[in-house]
Motif scaffolding. Structure first.
Motif, PDB file in Angstrom:
ATOM      1  N   HIS A 191       1.886   9.139  -6.198  1.00  0.00           N
ATOM      2  CA  HIS A 191       1.803  10.354  -5.992  1.00  0.00           C
ATOM      3  C   HIS A 191       3.258  11.180  -6.700  1.00  0.00           C
ATOM      4  CE1 HIS A 191       0.967  13.762  -3.189  1.00  0.00           C
ATOM      5  NE2 HIS A 191       1.980  14.005  -3.142  1.00  0.00           N
ATOM      6  N   PHE A 192       3.954  10.413  -6.802  1.00  0.00           N
ATOM      7  CA  PHE A 192       5.276  10.923  -7.554  1.00  0.00           C
ATOM      8  C   PHE A 192       5.224  10.804  -8.870  1.00  0.00           C
ATOM      9  CE2 PHE A 192       7.468  10.280  -3.307  1.00  0.00           C
ATOM     10  CZ  PHE A 192       7.937  11.245  -3.184  1.00  0.00           C
ATOM     11  N   ALA A 193       4.531   9.985  -9.635  1.00  0.00           N
ATOM     12  CA  ALA A 193       4.603   9.817 -10.919  1.00  0.00           C
ATOM     13  C   ALA A 193       3.620  10.789 -11.655  1.00  0.00           C
ATOM     14  CB  ALA A 193       3.862   8.351 -11.279  1.00  0.00           C
ATOM     15  N   THR A 194       2.813  11.350 -10.783  1.00  0.00           N
ATOM     16  CA  THR A 194       1.774  12.374 -11.237  1.00  0.00           C
ATOM     17  C   THR A 194       2.192  13.936 -10.822  1.00  0.00           C
ATOM     18  OG1 THR A 194       0.283  12.048  -9.582  1.00  0.00           O
ATOM     19  CG2 THR A 194      -0.113  10.828 -11.655  1.00  0.00           C
ATOM     20  N   LEU A 195       3.402  13.824 -10.481  1.00  0.00           N
ATOM     21  CA  LEU A 195       3.693  15.322  -9.781  1.00  0.00           C
ATOM     22  C   LEU A 195       4.588  16.185 -10.463  1.00  0.00           C
ATOM     23  CD1 LEU A 195       3.971  16.160  -6.822  1.00  0.00           C
ATOM     24  CD2 LEU A 195       6.425  15.582  -6.728  1.00  0.00           C
ATOM     25  N   GLY A 196       4.593  15.847 -11.942  1.00  0.00           N
ATOM     26  CA  GLY A 196       5.178  16.840 -13.142  1.00  0.00           C
ATOM     27  C   GLY A 196       4.453  18.172 -13.361  1.00  0.00           C
ATOM     28  N   ALA A 197       3.100  17.935 -13.346  1.00  0.00           N
ATOM     29  CA  ALA A 197       2.437  19.117 -13.743  1.00  0.00           C
ATOM     30  C   ALA A 197       2.584  20.026 -12.456  1.00  0.00           C
ATOM     31  CB  ALA A 197       0.984  18.916 -13.914  1.00  0.00           C
ATOM     32  N   ARG A 198       2.335  19.605 -11.201  1.00  0.00           N
ATOM     33  CA  ARG A 198       2.303  20.508  -9.957  1.00  0.00           C
ATOM     34  C   ARG A 198       3.858  21.142  -9.946  1.00  0.00           C
ATOM     35  NH1 ARG A 198       1.185  16.969  -5.696  1.00  0.00           N
ATOM     36  NH2 ARG A 198      -0.219  16.331  -6.974  1.00  0.00           N
ATOM     37  N   ALA A 218       0.830  -1.059  -0.031  1.00  0.00           N
ATOM     38  CA  ALA A 218       0.079   0.009  -0.028  1.00  0.00           C
ATOM     39  C   ALA A 218       0.706   1.309  -0.072  1.00  0.00           C
ATOM     40  CB  ALA A 218      -0.837  -0.004   1.358  1.00  0.00           C
ATOM     41  N   ALA A 219       1.985   1.223   0.898  1.00  0.00           N
ATOM     42  CA  ALA A 219       2.881   2.350   0.948  1.00  0.00           C
ATOM     43  C   ALA A 219       3.376   2.578  -0.415  1.00  0.00           C
ATOM     44  CB  ALA A 219       3.714   2.122   1.947  1.00  0.00           C
ATOM     45  N   ALA A 220       3.794   1.443  -1.116  1.00  0.00           N
ATOM     46  CA  ALA A 220       4.485   1.665  -2.239  1.00  0.00           C
ATOM     47  C   ALA A 220       3.609   2.074  -3.472  1.00  0.00           C
ATOM     48  CB  ALA A 220       5.141   0.160  -2.784  1.00  0.00           C
ATOM     49  N   LEU A 221       2.404   1.482  -3.378  1.00  0.00           N
ATOM     50  CA  LEU A 221       1.422   2.029  -4.524  1.00  0.00           C
ATOM     51  C   LEU A 221       1.140   3.568  -4.415  1.00  0.00           C
ATOM     52  CD1 LEU A 221      -0.150   1.288  -7.023  1.00  0.00           C
ATOM     53  CD2 LEU A 221      -2.160   0.467  -5.453  1.00  0.00           C
ATOM     54  N   ASP A 222       0.933   3.993  -3.140  1.00  0.00           N
ATOM     55  CA  ASP A 222       0.421   5.521  -2.942  1.00  0.00           C
ATOM     56  C   ASP A 222       1.621   6.221  -3.237  1.00  0.00           C
ATOM     57  OD1 ASP A 222      -0.856   7.524  -1.281  1.00  0.00           O
ATOM     58  OD2 ASP A 222       0.723   7.467  -0.023  1.00  0.00           O
ATOM     59  N   SER A 223       2.878   5.986  -2.833  1.00  0.00           N
ATOM     60  CA  SER A 223       4.113   6.748  -3.210  1.00  0.00           C
ATOM     61  C   SER A 223       4.195   6.917  -4.825  1.00  0.00           C
ATOM     62  CB  SER A 223       5.109   6.121  -2.540  1.00  0.00           C
ATOM     63  OG  SER A 223       6.337   6.817  -2.692  1.00  0.00           O
ATOM     64  N   PHE A 224       3.967   5.571  -5.479  1.00  0.00           N
ATOM     65  CA  PHE A 224       4.194   5.724  -6.710  1.00  0.00           C
ATOM     66  C   PHE A 224       3.293   6.580  -7.527  1.00  0.00           C
ATOM     67  CE2 PHE A 224       2.760   3.722 -10.891  1.00  0.00           C
ATOM     68  CZ  PHE A 224       4.140   3.700 -11.550  1.00  0.00           C
ATOM     69  N   LEU A 280      11.236  21.950  -7.192  1.00  0.00           N
ATOM     70  CA  LEU A 280      11.439  20.625  -6.283  1.00  0.00           C
ATOM     71  C   LEU A 280      10.725  20.986  -4.917  1.00  0.00           C
ATOM     72  CD1 LEU A 280      15.251  20.241  -6.688  1.00  0.00           C
ATOM     73  CD2 LEU A 280      13.265  19.095  -7.638  1.00  0.00           C
ATOM     74  N   VAL A 281      10.218  21.987  -4.566  1.00  0.00           N
ATOM     75  CA  VAL A 281       9.331  21.927  -3.274  1.00  0.00           C
ATOM     76  C   VAL A 281       8.330  21.113  -3.306  1.00  0.00           C
ATOM     77  CG1 VAL A 281       8.183  23.562  -1.535  1.00  0.00           C
ATOM     78  CG2 VAL A 281      10.320  24.400  -2.828  1.00  0.00           C
ATOM     79  N   PRO A 282       7.439  20.707  -4.340  1.00  0.00           N
ATOM     80  CA  PRO A 282       6.543  19.954  -4.203  1.00  0.00           C
ATOM     81  C   PRO A 282       6.973  18.517  -4.034  1.00  0.00           C
ATOM     82  CG  PRO A 282       6.015  21.314  -5.940  1.00  0.00           C
ATOM     83  CD  PRO A 282       7.385  21.666  -5.565  1.00  0.00           C
ATOM     84  N   ALA A 283       8.086  18.243  -4.626  1.00  0.00           N
ATOM     85  CA  ALA A 283       8.772  16.866  -4.192  1.00  0.00           C
ATOM     86  C   ALA A 283       9.149  16.612  -2.979  1.00  0.00           C
ATOM     87  CB  ALA A 283       9.951  16.671  -5.180  1.00  0.00           C
TER      88      ALA A 283
END
Length: 401
Positions: free
Chosen positions: A126-133, A118-124, A163-166
């Protein structure tokens, strides 16, 4: 290589720490391991996934969004395996009673793997769709409150704005993972064993739903996020500071005759093989084995593998792309190249000896003579490996008469 070495160390640690433990202790250990997994998945995905090294080829292939999603999920697979395999060993690694309490062990393992997944999927997601933000923050279209805090009040961290959103994502993913693990432990501690499955299932379902909604436009997320991180990590306009190569002055301990060649060789080796990380992981395993009191014969074998593997890495410098033989022979003689590679191998002599000294200082099994003996072994292996590699490369070249 790094994954394999780390997996071996973690697996051995899991077997040592779980040996003789009762089912309750194993369940508690698996929840602690899931907590460590939440920390790993809060930090590792951006470093593992971005920037994608195959993005140019993927653009030419023009894969569908779903295929890009599967491709990127597979790239995170080794990290999931790195956490899942030790969890299985913590649950079932019981040499005194491998078939005892199988049901209890299986339930504990299932909950641990659920939390890790669950932690892996949630993190995946969140980070994989972070580009636009991240791009919006970089261009000033979002995060004005943060810009105001930095510019007017002197608050905030010293990072490129994009890099702040990351950074926030790392904190957010870890907080979510910790909350789910704590909720699972609290339910189990109060005897609500069926309810203990709920936090992990809720997080897994929530992350799965977000991923499902992202599927139709995943190509946009993939290329946007990859492009942004490629700019950040590849020397673009918002590039963070890169890791500086070893400075020439840092090799003061190398004889002046060989120092330029050693400096060039070390820089070349660092680009091809992150040897420092492997050495650090290996010594973490050494300390763990010494704390657990494993036999001296095992420690001897382990150190022999570490030292041999470290000095054997200089073979990378003998590849034709790294060491064109006519060019190498024009620079130095065969004997000088042996001396050069010997000092390349001795770069980690100090950390090796320092690690062994810590074992002596905080334990009673080994003494300073043991440290001296291994220092001599490392010195001998350094010379031997340098000699073998050089004779097989520069030593085999015969200049035209």
């Amino acid at each position: 290589m790094a994954y394999g070495l780390l997996l071996g160390v973690l697996s051995a640690a899991a077997l040592l720490l779980a040996a003789g433990a009762d089912p309750g202790t194993r369940a508690a250990g698996l929840r602690l391991w899931a907590l460590a997994g939440a920390a790993a998945f809060a930090v590792a995905p951006p470093n593992v996934l971005f920037p994608d090294p195959n993005v140019s080829m993927l653009q030419r292939l023009n894969w569908a969004p779903v295929r890009l999603l599967r491709y990127q999920a597979r790239r995170l697979g080794p990290l999931v395996l790195l956490l899942a395999v030790p969890a299985v060993l913590v649950a079932y690694g019981d040499p005194n009673g491998p078939l005892r309490d199988l049901g209890t062990k299986t339930v504990a393992l299932g909950q641990g793997l659920l939390l890790i997944g669950a932690a892996a999927l949630d993190s995946f997601v969140h980070f994989a769709t972070l580009g636009a933000r991240s791009q919006a923050w970089h261009e000033g279209r979002a995060g004005q409150w943060y810009a105001q805090a930095v510019e007017e009040q002197g608050q905030g961290v010293s990072l490129p704005r994009g890099l702040v959103p990351a950074l926030f994502a790392t904190t957010r993913c870890f907080a979510v993972g910790v909350s789910v693990v704590v909720a699972t432990a609290a339910a189990a501690a109060n005897g609500l064993y069926a309810l203990a499955w709920a936090p992990g299932c809720l997080l897994l379902g929530w992350a799965g739903l977000r991923l499902w909604r992202s599927r139709p436009a995943y190509d946009r997320h993939f290329y946007h996020t990859t492009a942004f991180y490629a700019e950040v990590l590849g020397g673009g306009t918002v590039a963070a500071t890169d890791r500086a190569p070893v400075p020439y002055d840092a090799l003061y301990w190398v004889p002046v005759r060989w120092r330029p060649a050693v400096w060039a060789s070390v820089r070349q080796l660092d680009r091809r093989l992150p040897l420092g990380r492997l050495v650090a992981v290996a010594h973490l395993g050494l300390w763990l084995f010494c704390v657990r009191g494993v036999s001296p014969a095992f420690i001897t074998t382990y150190l022999t593998l570490i030292f041999t593997g470290q000095v054997a890495a200089c073979a990378v410098l003998g590849a034709p792309s790294a060491a064109p033989r006519p060019f190498q022979r024009a620079l130095q003689s065969v004997g000088d190249w042996i001396g050069t590679r010997t000092f390349v191998n001795l770069r980690w002599f100090g950390p090796h000896v320092g690690s062994l000294a810590l074992v002596v200082l905080f334990g009673t099994t080994y003494g300073w003579a043991w440290v001296g003996a291994w220092a001599a072994v490392h010195l001998g292996l350094s010379v031997a490996a340098a000699t073998v590699v050089t004779l097989a490369t520069e030593g085999s070249f015969r200049p035209a008469a």
